[in-house]
Scaffold this motif. Structure first.
Motif, PDB file in Angstrom:
ATOM      1  N   ILE A  96     -41.225 -30.438  10.917  1.00 14.50           N
ATOM      2  CA  ILE A  96     -39.950 -31.127  11.150  1.00 14.50           C
ATOM      3  C   ILE A  96     -38.843 -30.077  11.217  1.00 14.50           C
ATOM      4  N   PHE A  97     -38.329 -29.851  12.428  1.00  9.40           N
ATOM      5  CA  PHE A  97     -37.265 -28.866  12.632  1.00  9.40           C
ATOM      6  C   PHE A  97     -35.905 -29.551  12.492  1.00  9.40           C
ATOM      7  N   PRO A  98     -35.016 -29.000  11.675  1.00  8.24           N
ATOM      8  CA  PRO A  98     -33.727 -29.646  11.400  1.00  8.24           C
ATOM      9  C   PRO A  98     -32.894 -29.953  12.641  1.00  8.24           C
ATOM     10  N   ALA A  99     -32.941 -29.080  13.652  1.00  9.50           N
ATOM     11  CA  ALA A  99     -32.082 -29.254  14.821  1.00  9.50           C
ATOM     12  C   ALA A  99     -32.708 -30.118  15.911  1.00  9.50           C
ATOM     13  N   ALA A 100     -33.926 -30.607  15.681  1.00 14.08           N
ATOM     14  CA  ALA A 100     -34.621 -31.384  16.707  1.00 14.08           C
ATOM     15  C   ALA A 100     -33.980 -32.759  16.897  1.00 14.08           C
ATOM     16  N   GLU A 101     -34.218 -33.324  18.071  1.00 13.72           N
ATOM     17  CA  GLU A 101     -33.698 -34.658  18.388  1.00 13.72           C
ATOM     18  C   GLU A 101     -34.260 -35.702  17.421  1.00 13.72           C
ATOM     19  N   ARG A 102     -33.402 -36.598  16.983  1.00 11.80           N
ATOM     20  CA  ARG A 102     -33.818 -37.706  16.127  1.00 11.80           C
ATOM     21  C   ARG A 102     -33.970 -38.979  16.954  1.00 11.80           C
ATOM     22  N   PHE A 103     -34.870 -39.854  16.510  1.00 11.30           N
ATOM     23  CA  PHE A 103     -35.177 -41.066  17.269  1.00 11.30           C
ATOM     24  C   PHE A 103     -34.804 -42.311  16.464  1.00 11.30           C
ATOM     25  N   SER A 104     -34.426 -43.323  17.180  1.00  8.66           N
ATOM     26  CA  SER A 104     -34.016 -44.573  16.540  1.00  8.66           C
ATOM     27  C   SER A 104     -35.184 -45.214  15.807  1.00  8.66           C
ATOM     28  N   ALA A 105     -34.970 -45.485  14.526  1.00  5.47           N
ATOM     29  CA  ALA A 105     -36.026 -46.080  13.701  1.00  5.47           C
ATOM     30  C   ALA A 105     -36.277 -47.537  14.066  1.00  5.47           C
ATOM     31  N   SER A 106     -35.426 -48.117  14.906  1.00  6.81           N
ATOM     32  CA  SER A 106     -35.607 -49.519  15.298  1.00  6.81           C
ATOM     33  C   SER A 106     -36.661 -49.683  16.387  1.00  6.81           C
ATOM     34  N   LYS A 107     -37.045 -48.577  17.025  1.00  9.02           N
ATOM     35  CA  LYS A 107     -38.030 -48.654  18.099  1.00  9.02           C
ATOM     36  C   LYS A 107     -39.445 -48.742  17.524  1.00  9.02           C
ATOM     37  N   GLU A 108     -40.226 -49.611  18.100  1.00  5.95           N
ATOM     38  CA  GLU A 108     -41.570 -49.844  17.581  1.00  5.95           C
ATOM     39  C   GLU A 108     -42.436 -48.599  17.632  1.00  5.95           C
ATOM     40  N   TRP A 109     -42.366 -47.857  18.747  1.00  5.01           N
ATOM     41  CA  TRP A 109     -43.218 -46.680  18.875  1.00  5.01           C
ATOM     42  C   TRP A 109     -42.850 -45.623  17.830  1.00  5.01           C
ATOM     43  N   VAL A 110     -41.559 -45.544  17.488  1.00  8.01           N
ATOM     44  CA  VAL A 110     -41.117 -44.585  16.470  1.00  8.01           C
ATOM     45  C   VAL A 110     -41.675 -44.985  15.112  1.00  8.01           C
ATOM     46  N   GLN A 111     -41.652 -46.276  14.807  1.00  5.82           N
ATOM     47  CA  GLN A 111     -42.178 -46.769  13.541  1.00  5.82           C
ATOM     48  C   GLN A 111     -43.674 -46.480  13.423  1.00  5.82           C
ATOM     49  N   GLU A 112     -44.407 -46.718  14.512  1.00  5.35           N
ATOM     50  CA  GLU A 112     -45.851 -46.466  14.511  1.00  5.35           C
ATOM     51  C   GLU A 112     -46.144 -44.971  14.375  1.00  5.35           C
ATOM     52  N   PHE A 113     -45.363 -44.161  15.091  1.00  9.58           N
ATOM     53  CA  PHE A 113     -45.561 -42.711  15.052  1.00  9.58           C
ATOM     54  C   PHE A 113     -45.277 -42.184  13.644  1.00  9.58           C
ATOM     55  N   ALA A 114     -44.185 -42.659  13.044  1.00 11.37           N
ATOM     56  CA  ALA A 114     -43.815 -42.221  11.700  1.00 11.37           C
ATOM     57  C   ALA A 114     -44.874 -42.622  10.690  1.00 11.37           C
ATOM     58  N   ALA A 115     -45.407 -43.843  10.830  1.00  6.34           N
ATOM     59  CA  ALA A 115     -46.443 -44.314   9.912  1.00  6.34           C
ATOM     60  C   ALA A 115     -47.688 -43.449  10.006  1.00  6.34           C
ATOM     61  N   GLU A 116     -48.043 -43.044  11.227  1.00  9.69           N
ATOM     62  CA  GLU A 116     -49.220 -42.201  11.420  1.00  9.69           C
ATOM     63  C   GLU A 116     -49.025 -40.830  10.802  1.00  9.69           C
ATOM     64  N   CYS A 117     -47.757 -40.384  10.726  1.00 10.56           N
ATOM     65  CA  CYS A 117     -47.442 -39.076  10.143  1.00 10.56           C
ATOM     66  C   CYS A 117     -47.222 -39.157   8.636  1.00 10.56           C
ATOM     67  N   GLY A 118     -47.271 -40.383   8.103  1.00 10.04           N
ATOM     68  CA  GLY A 118     -47.055 -40.545   6.679  1.00 10.04           C
ATOM     69  C   GLY A 118     -45.590 -40.558   6.281  1.00 10.04           C
ATOM     70  N   ILE A 119     -44.699 -40.795   7.241  1.00 10.44           N
ATOM     71  CA  ILE A 119     -43.267 -40.840   6.965  1.00 10.44           C
ATOM     72  C   ILE A 119     -42.863 -42.280   6.661  1.00 10.44           C
ATOM     73  N   THR A 120     -42.245 -42.482   5.520  1.00 14.03           N
ATOM     74  CA  THR A 120     -41.834 -43.830   5.108  1.00 14.03           C
ATOM     75  C   THR A 120     -40.427 -44.128   5.609  1.00 14.03           C
ATOM     76  N   LEU A 121     -40.301 -45.224   6.330  1.00  9.33           N
ATOM     77  CA  LEU A 121     -39.001 -45.652   6.822  1.00  9.33           C
ATOM     78  C   LEU A 121     -38.519 -46.836   5.984  1.00  9.33           C
ATOM     79  N   THR A 122     -37.259 -46.802   5.577  1.00  6.44           N
ATOM     80  CA  THR A 122     -36.674 -47.896   4.814  1.00  6.44           C
ATOM     81  C   THR A 122     -35.722 -48.693   5.690  1.00  6.44           C
TER      82      THR A 122
END
Length: 327
Positions: free
Chosen positions: A179-205
Motif C-alpha cells: 500500500i503506497f501512500p501516494a497511490a490513488e484511492r477508490f470509493s468504498a461504496s463500489k462493489e468491486w472495491v469492497q470485494e477486492f478489499a475483502a480478498e486482501c484482508g482489508i476491513t471496511l467500516t
C-alpha cells in the motif's frame, strides 16, 4: 488475515526529512551516485581483464573515466530531454524549452524531476559514440563493456523510485502487494472495491469513504529483473561473445524483454494511458487485457527490434569478412 504490506512509514524521499535546510538531499539523487559508482566499478573490472585493450595499447584509467563520463553526460541529457518532450502531455517544455534543465518549481528546489530510461539509452549511446569516434576507438567494443556495467547500476535507480514511493504497480491481491501512500484511492461504496478489499484482508467500516488498495511493488520487480538478473546474464556470457556489438545488442534485448512484461504489472502514467487498446475506457490501475499496450512497452519493442538488427548486421559483417579471408 491482512494479505498485503504497508509501505514503511519511516521511508521518506528526503534523506533528512526533519531538517528543512537539507530537504534538497533526496534518496533518489543518492541512488544515482550509487548507480554510477557501481557501473564504473564494473567497467574498471572489465578494463583490468583486458576487455578494452588492443594489441598495441593498454587502456589506462584516464581513458576509461573519460569514456564513462561521456556516456553519463549523454545519458543524463537524453533522459531529461526525452522525458520532458515525450512524457509531458501539456507540451509545456516545447513552448518553454529553457525549463527542461531548470531545477525549481514554484520557487522550490525540486531538482530535475522526471527522467526517461529510454531517452537515457539514446543519449548515453550518442555520448559513447561521439567519444569513440573522436578518440578513434572501436565503437562496439567499448559500448559492449559499458552495457555489461550498466544493469547493476540501474538497480539503484529503481530502488530510488521505490524510496520515492513512485512508479508503483497496479492493484493486486498477492500477499506481497504494498500500500503506497501516494497511490490513488477508490470509493468504498463500489462493489468491486469492497470485494477486492475483502480478498486482501482489508476491513471496511461504515465510515470508510475511500480505500487505498495494495499494489505490485513494480519498482522492485524492475530492480531485480532489469538490473540484477540482466547483469548476471551479461556478465557470465561476456567472454563468449561471438563479435563486438553482441553484448550491447543482448543488453537492449534482455532489458526490453523484461521491461515489456513487467509493464503489465506497473501502472502507466495517468496522463499517458495506453497507446494501443481495444477498450478506450480500460482502467490503468488493473490489467484487464494483454492487448492494452503502454508507451513503455512500445519503446521496449523498438529496443528489441534494434537489438536484433545489430546482431543481424554484425553477423553479416563477420560472414563477409570470413568469406573474404577464405578466398
Amino acid at each position: 488475515m491482512f494479505l498485503s504490506i504497508n509501505y514503511p512509514s519511516w521511508i521518506h524521499p528526503q534523506i533528512f526529512p526533519n531538517v528543512p535546510a537539507l530537504g534538497f538531499l533526496r534518496w533518489y539523487g543518492l541512488m544515482y551516485i550509487f548507480a554510477f559508482a557501481t557501473a564504473y566499478g564494473i567497467l574498471t573490472l572489465l578494463r583490468k581483464e583486458g576487455t578494452l585493450d588492443s594489441k598495441d595499447h593498454k587502456v589506462n584509467d584516464d581513458e576509461l573515466f573519460s569514456f564513462f563520463a561521456a556516456g553519463v553526460v549523454g545519458l543524463l541529457l537524453g533522459a531529461r530531454i526525452f522525458s520532458c518532450l515525450i512524457y509531458d502531455p501539456s507540451h509545456m517544455y516545447l513552448k518553454k524549452p529553457w525549463l527542461i534543465f531548470w531545477p525549481f518549481q514554484n520557487g522550490q528546489f525540486t531538482g530535475l524531476a522526471g527522467m526517461s530510461y529510454h531517452g537515457g539509452v539514446i543519449g548515453g549511446f550518442l555520448g559513447m559514440l561521439i567519444w569513440c569516434l573522436s578518440k578513434k576507438k572501436p565503437v562496439w567494443k567499448w559500448i559492449d563493456a559499458m552495457c555489461i556495467a550498466i544493469p547493476l547500476g540501474y538497480t539503484f535507480g529503481r530502488l530510488g523510485n521505490f524510496l520515492n514511493g513512485e512508479l508503483y504497480g497496479r492493484i493486486t491481491t498477492m500477499p506481497w502487494g504494498m500500500i503506497f501512500p501516494a497511490a490513488e484511492r477508490f470509493s468504498a461504496s463500489k462493489e468491486w472495491v469492497q470485494e477486492f478489499a475483502a480478498e486482501c484482508g482489508i476491513t471496511l467500516t461504515e465510515s470508510t469513504r475511500f480505500v487505498n488498495l495494495p499494489r505490485h511493488p513494480s519498482q522492485l520487480y524492475e530492480a531485480f529483473f532489469e538490473g540484477i538478473v540482466t547483469f548476471l546474464i551479461l556478465f557470465f556470457i561476456r567472454k563468449k561473445k561471438p563479435f563486438d556489438g553482441f553484448m550491447g545488442a543482448m543488453y537492449i534485448i534482455t532489458y526490453g524483454f523484461f521491461r515489456f512484461f513487467i509493464e503489465y504489472f506497473r501502472e502507466p502514467d495517468m496522463d499517458m494511458g495506453y497507446k494501443i487498446s481495444k477498450d478506450p475506457n480500460a482502467p490503468l490501475y488493473m490489467n484487464t487485457s494483454f492487448a492494452n499496450i503502454s508507451t513503455g512497452q512500445i519503446l521496449c519493442l523498438i529496443m528489441i527490434f534494434f537489438g536484433l538488427v545489430i546482431i543481424g548486421v554484425q553477423l553479416f559483417k563477420k560472414y563477409k569478412k570470413n568469406k573474404k579471408i577464405s578466398n
